[in-house]
Design a protein around this motif. Structure first.
Motif, short mmCIF file in Angstrom:
data_model
loop_
_atom_site.label_atom_id
_atom_site.label_comp_id
_atom_site.label_asym_id
_atom_site.label_seq_id
_atom_site.Cartn_x
_atom_site.Cartn_y
_atom_site.Cartn_z
N ILE A 363 -51.67 120.83 -10.75
CA ILE A 363 -52.59 120.43 -9.69
C ILE A 363 -52.51 118.92 -9.53
CG2 ILE A 363 -54.98 120.40 -8.91
CD1 ILE A 363 -53.78 123.17 -8.98
N LEU A 364 -52.25 118.47 -8.30
CA LEU A 364 -52.18 117.04 -8.02
C LEU A 364 -53.58 116.44 -8.00
CD1 LEU A 364 -49.56 116.98 -5.12
CD2 LEU A 364 -49.18 116.59 -7.56
N LEU A 365 -53.71 115.26 -8.60
CA LEU A 365 -54.96 114.52 -8.60
C LEU A 365 -54.77 113.22 -7.81
CD1 LEU A 365 -55.98 115.19 -12.32
CD2 LEU A 365 -56.73 116.41 -10.27
N GLU A 366 -55.56 112.18 -8.11
CA GLU A 366 -55.55 110.99 -7.27
C GLU A 366 -54.35 110.10 -7.56
OE1 GLU A 366 -58.00 109.56 -10.84
OE2 GLU A 366 -57.32 111.41 -9.92
N SER A 367 -54.07 109.19 -6.62
CA SER A 367 -53.02 108.22 -6.80
C SER A 367 -53.38 107.22 -7.91
CB SER A 367 -52.76 107.45 -5.50
OG SER A 367 -52.28 108.32 -4.50
N PHE A 368 -52.36 106.66 -8.51
CA PHE A 368 -52.55 105.69 -9.58
C PHE A 368 -53.17 104.42 -8.99
CE2 PHE A 368 -51.38 102.93 -13.07
CZ PHE A 368 -51.43 103.77 -14.16
N PRO A 369 -54.07 103.73 -9.74
CA PRO A 369 -54.67 102.49 -9.22
C PRO A 369 -53.60 101.48 -8.84
CG PRO A 369 -55.83 103.23 -11.20
CD PRO A 369 -54.62 104.10 -11.05
N GLU A 370 -53.68 100.96 -7.65
CA GLU A 370 -52.63 100.10 -7.12
C GLU A 370 -52.46 98.81 -7.90
OE1 GLU A 370 -49.57 98.48 -5.08
OE2 GLU A 370 -50.26 100.56 -5.14
N ASP A 371 -53.56 98.25 -8.43
CA ASP A 371 -53.43 96.99 -9.15
C ASP A 371 -52.58 97.15 -10.42
OD1 ASP A 371 -55.40 98.58 -10.24
OD2 ASP A 371 -56.72 96.94 -10.80
N PHE A 372 -52.76 98.28 -11.13
CA PHE A 372 -51.93 98.54 -12.31
C PHE A 372 -50.49 98.84 -11.90
CE2 PHE A 372 -56.06 99.46 -14.32
CZ PHE A 372 -55.91 98.74 -15.50
N ALA A 373 -50.30 99.62 -10.84
CA ALA A 373 -48.95 99.98 -10.41
C ALA A 373 -48.17 98.75 -9.95
CB ALA A 373 -49.02 101.01 -9.29
N ALA A 374 -48.84 97.84 -9.22
CA ALA A 374 -48.17 96.64 -8.74
C ALA A 374 -47.72 95.77 -9.91
CB ALA A 374 -49.10 95.85 -7.82
N ALA A 375 -48.57 95.65 -10.92
CA ALA A 375 -48.21 94.86 -12.10
C ALA A 375 -47.05 95.50 -12.85
CB ALA A 375 -49.43 94.70 -13.02
N ALA A 376 -47.03 96.83 -12.91
CA ALA A 376 -45.91 97.52 -13.57
C ALA A 376 -44.61 97.29 -12.82
CB ALA A 376 -46.22 99.01 -13.67
N ARG A 377 -44.67 97.24 -11.50
CA ARG A 377 -43.46 96.98 -10.72
C ARG A 377 -42.87 95.62 -11.08
NH1 ARG A 377 -46.45 99.62 -6.56
NH2 ARG A 377 -47.13 97.67 -5.61
N LYS A 378 -43.75 94.63 -11.21
CA LYS A 378 -43.28 93.28 -11.56
C LYS A 378 -42.63 93.28 -12.94
CE LYS A 378 -46.65 90.75 -8.76
NZ LYS A 378 -47.79 89.77 -8.77
N LEU A 379 -43.24 94.03 -13.88
CA LEU A 379 -42.67 94.08 -15.22
C LEU A 379 -41.31 94.74 -15.22
CD1 LEU A 379 -43.03 93.50 -18.22
CD2 LEU A 379 -44.23 95.69 -18.44
N PHE A 380 -41.15 95.82 -14.45
CA PHE A 380 -39.86 96.50 -14.36
C PHE A 380 -38.80 95.57 -13.76
CE2 PHE A 380 -41.70 100.82 -14.90
CZ PHE A 380 -40.76 101.31 -15.80
N GLU A 381 -39.21 94.75 -12.78
CA GLU A 381 -38.26 93.83 -12.17
C GLU A 381 -37.74 92.82 -13.19
OE1 GLU A 381 -40.48 92.16 -8.99
OE2 GLU A 381 -40.41 93.98 -7.75
N GLN A 382 -38.58 92.49 -14.19
CA GLN A 382 -38.16 91.53 -15.21
C GLN A 382 -37.20 92.15 -16.22
OE1 GLN A 382 -41.33 89.03 -16.99
NE2 GLN A 382 -42.69 90.02 -15.54
N VAL A 383 -37.43 93.43 -16.55
CA VAL A 383 -36.70 94.01 -17.69
C VAL A 383 -35.51 94.87 -17.31
CG1 VAL A 383 -38.79 93.99 -19.07
CG2 VAL A 383 -38.20 96.06 -17.80
N GLU A 384 -35.43 95.31 -16.07
CA GLU A 384 -34.36 96.25 -15.73
C GLU A 384 -34.05 96.15 -14.24
OE1 GLU A 384 -31.37 98.40 -16.23
OE2 GLU A 384 -32.68 98.33 -17.98
#
Length: 483
Positions: A363-384
């Motif tokens: 069962i699908l629930l809510e979208s992930f909080p955007e502030d955490f997701a945006a920060a994770a994107r930046k971290l991924f850009e640094q490491v891979e």
């Protein structure tokens, strides 16, 4: 991946310390159970707004439609101020004590977005009060006196000498369209320490399914109660079993001796459909709930026919027998998860939709909080820099979502919505501000120099750990597909 992220985090020793403290064995096993601090339920999110709770002028007369939540809030506060003459500290509770629409009225608004006056009888309200104010203090009489005065201001005049089903005084209004009498029924609940962990109906125990509390009014009590998700499901199960047994006794005369107290003279059997529908709703059995509400509206048979129908169509389906308790718990947890998700984002059309998978229905629930997701994107850009294109799309558009019945993060293709990453539902209690506050409080108590921002960044690193296996899936769509 963990080594790469840790290399980035090593530039900030406090951040690395926060991560190691929050998840001591992350290098060996990254799991929800491995969190050093298990999250508590510390915030209630309303399923509906206060606007639908109205006394409509067309049905009750008066000078205008009357908003019920502000009306009851004012009545409670006026009664508290009156009592404060003898106990001045009670003034501090005015405007702060929780109130909540209860029973059929709350369910009506949750189901249909409005009060269905042909469905409900009493206007039930749970009124939470300081422990020293009880049923014998005369506070309820003060509430009813204040309520009558307020209704008069709108030229609404309660029935003279109105009484409830037990023969006790009650403020009642007559529906002009149907001539049905609707009474204000106040349940006074003492806010004893940890009261949200008690019986849902007798102690004011917490359930996410109650439609509305004034914003933030319950949160301080939830925070202090240390109520974990497993505790909540246990409370919902106990409430479900008690209600099922009480209802079954009234229909079939079955049950333990204690339920003899609930046997109502000339019990209106027709309402069995109504209460079975409430049980179905608590378990998220939408089709069964609709079936029961249809029967409630249209059934014309005898009491014997109703009893037979209830026993063989509904009783067995919803009986909380020992061998089926795991099914009950799973249904209750899923329904509660969906309730929280819809309260967080009522406009999200994907919440509650199902996905077919080898492990069962997801069962699908809510979208992930955007502030955490945006920060994770930046971290991924640094490491891979060599992430699969599909995964980059998931990160760039924020298509990360919580889901029920998912054991580990997985990549999916959602029809009409492209690629997405699903994260198990329990993590929704971790990636939120209330958990950041909870961890910060624990750190302060242990005299650790870990700020809230460090905790948030540690959670971002945790999200990167969770999402990395999804990035490794071929095409990122090797998981389930929408049904």
């Amino acid at each position: 991946m963990q080594e790469i992220v840790r290399a980035v985090l090593s530039r900030n020793p406090i951040l690395l310390e926060a991560l190691d403290w929050m998840i001591p064995n992350a290098a060996e096993s990254l799991s929800f159970q491995g969190l050093r601090i298990q999250p508590f339920i510390s915030a209630h999110r309303n399923l509906v707004t206060e606007e639908p709770f109205l006394l409509p002028q067309e049905r009750f007369g008066g000078t205008q439609d009357v908003a019920l939540v502000p009306l009851v809030r004012h009545v409670v506060d006026e009664a508290l101020r009156a009592y404060a003459h003898g106990s001045p500290h009670l003034l501090g509770y005015a405007g702060r004590t929780p109130i909540s629409p209860y029973g059929s009225m709350g369910l009506s608004v949750s189901r249909w977005g409005q009060v269905d006056w042909d469905y409900i009888r009493d206007l039930d309200w749970r009124i939470f009060l300081p422990p020293e104010i009880g049923h014998l203090s005369g506070f309820k009489s003060e509430l009813e006196r204040s309520l009558t005065q307020e209704l008069h201001k709108y030229k609404l005049y309660p029935l003279l000498f109105g009484k409830d089903a037990q023969g006790l005084p009650q403020v009642q209004l007559r529906d002009k369209r149907t001539a049905v009498v609707h009474g204000f029924h106040f349940f006074l609940i003492a806010m004893k320490p940890g009261f949200v962990r008690g019986n849902i109906h007798h102690d004011g125990g917490y359930s996410p399914h109650f439609a509305y509390f004034p914003e933030g009014s319950l949160d301080e009590h939830l925070e202090s109660a240390n109520l974990e998700w497993s505790d909540l499901i246990a409370q919902l199960r106990a409430d479900y079993i008690q209600m099922f047994n009480q209802l079954s006794f009234n229909i079939f005369g079955e049950g333990s001796e204690e339920y003899r107290l609930f046997k109502t003279r000339e019990w209106y059997l027709h309402k069995a459909f109504k209460w079975y529908a409430t049980l179905a709703r608590a378990r998220g059995l939408a089709a069964l709930e609709e079936d029961l509400l249809y029967q409630y509206e249209h059934f014309q048979g005898s009491a014997a026919e109703l009893s037979y129908l209830a026993r063989y169509r509904y009783y067995a389906r919803m009986a909380p027998s020992p061998q089926h308790l795991d099914d009950v718990d799973r249904d209750l947890a899923r329904a509660a998860s969906i309730a929280y998700a819809r309260a967080r984002n009522s406009q999200d059309p994907l919440i509650g939709q199902s996905i077919s998978a080898d492990s069962g229905e997801i069962i699908l629930l809510e979208s992930f909080p955007e502030d955490f997701a945006a920060a994770a994107r930046k971290l991924f850009e640094q490491v891979e820099s060599s992430l699969p294109d599909e995964f980059k799309c998931v990160l760039s558009t924020g298509r990360i979502r919580f889901a029920d019945n998912v054991s580990a993060p997985s990549g999916v293709h959602l029809d009409g919505h492209g690629q997405a990453a699903l994260i198990p539902a329990e993590w929704s209690m971790v990636f939120c501000d209330s958990y950041v506050r909870q961890v910060a409080k624990e750190a302060a108590e242990e005299k650790r120099s870990i700020a809230k921002e460090d905790i948030r960044q540690a959670l971002v690193a945790l999200l990167a750990f969770l999402l990395w296996p999804v990035a490794q899936l071929p095409g990122v769509s090797g998981g389930p597909v929408t049904n």
